[in-house]
Scaffold this active site. Sequence first.
Site, mmCIF file in Angstrom:
data_model
loop_
_atom_site.group_PDB
_atom_site.id
_atom_site.type_symbol
_atom_site.label_atom_id
_atom_site.label_comp_id
_atom_site.label_asym_id
_atom_site.label_seq_id
_atom_site.Cartn_x
_atom_site.Cartn_y
_atom_site.Cartn_z
ATOM 1 N N HIS A 64 21.527 46.951 -25.389
ATOM 2 C CA HIS A 64 20.702 48.063 -24.940
ATOM 3 C C HIS A 64 19.234 47.673 -25.047
ATOM 4 O O HIS A 64 18.825 46.943 -25.954
ATOM 5 C CB HIS A 64 20.964 49.325 -25.763
ATOM 6 C CG HIS A 64 22.290 49.944 -25.478
ATOM 7 N ND1 HIS A 64 22.773 51.033 -26.177
ATOM 8 C CD2 HIS A 64 23.236 49.649 -24.567
ATOM 9 C CE1 HIS A 64 23.960 51.368 -25.715
ATOM 10 N NE2 HIS A 64 24.270 50.539 -24.741
ATOM 11 N N CYS A 110 18.849 51.256 -20.066
ATOM 12 C CA CYS A 110 18.920 49.999 -19.328
ATOM 13 C C CYS A 110 17.533 49.368 -19.304
ATOM 14 O O CYS A 110 16.525 50.027 -19.553
ATOM 15 C CB CYS A 110 19.444 50.237 -17.914
ATOM 16 S SG CYS A 110 18.324 51.181 -16.866
#
Length: 401
Positions: free
Chosen positions: A257, A72
Amino acid sequence: EDAQEKQCAEGGGALPGAPVPSLGAAAVGVPSEPPRAPTPSREAEADFYCVKWITWKGERTPIIMQSENGPCPLLAIMNILFLQWKASGVKLPPQKEVITAEELMAHLGDCILSTQPREPSEGLQLNFQQNINDTMMVLPKLSTGLDVNVRFTGVSDFEYTPECIVFDLLNVPLYHGWLVDPQSPDVVQAVGKLSYNQLVEKIITCKQASDSSLVSEGLVAEQFLESTASQLTYHGLCELTAAVREGELSVFFRNNHFSTMIKHKGHLYLLVTDQGFLQEERVVWESLHNVDGDSCFCDTDFHLSHALGKEGAAAASPDHHLQQRQVDQDYMIALSLQQQQGQDPSALSDLELARQLQQEEYQQQQQQQQRQQVAGRAQPGGRPAGERRQRQKPDLDCTLL
């Protein structure tokens, strides 16, 4: 049941199946109860991250591992701050093994506040305060995801959104590799300078158009998105390698991502943050050298990692480091050759072939040395059997009759 009803009456929760109260009461000024600590849940458990300690530039340095859903943006940014702690000042206690999202947010907030301009200019101060306000609105999204919309014209080209202010304040570069190859003029014409969201809208519009040229252009754009579903092209990889500075720590965006990226000796590497590698001390970086996901793991010094295990590493011969250096050199040469060959898909197997050959040679050397050691122990007091030679008879110049 009485305890649950009492908890519901005090504002601490709701009964299973009970309707959620609306926000209308709060809007008309009805006083509300002070917030209470939430009860542990699966979502709360996901806010805990494991800490992996590595030796980085001679210092014991923490990196935060990701348990699920991929890297993250919060972890990608915080790992950069930890790796450059001399500049950011962010450190963790040496015994720290687990950290929460709230703690990471607190460290991130301190770093953002430290970027306050030193000049007393009123304009700068007002601009900084506005940036801080915008950042406070974005911070809660960092642990889940950010609204990032790429443009296909450059590795640093993104549609500006409020989320980008976090990277600007921390001076953290944000890159991607989803670029259009300029050698494909029809694709360049179809995509243009549009962002991803704009391109999707264009495809829908062109498909419904009556003009055949617009329909064709929409099909070309759609084919581009389908053929580059990995969100990394060979042209983008070349541009990315050229744009990133040597030793620069940055964030790489791909497939929603965010990963920590560095450039070392002209090659790109991504920080390995999957929790499955928490105990793998020799797996720290992952090479980024093609678009198909075929990569190599490296240790903290960017040496190619071998699956030896701790026992194999302990039993390695004294010249293990020399062999490792030779393997690394051959690996880097193969990597350079692959990048020089550019967009030829057939060149992808060269790197894998070089790695396989070096690995086989390395294993053969290890087996040969082990056999020599066993043979040496079998004949005490003498040289190993493999090295024993029979004594030759001297040549005689005369003959006895």
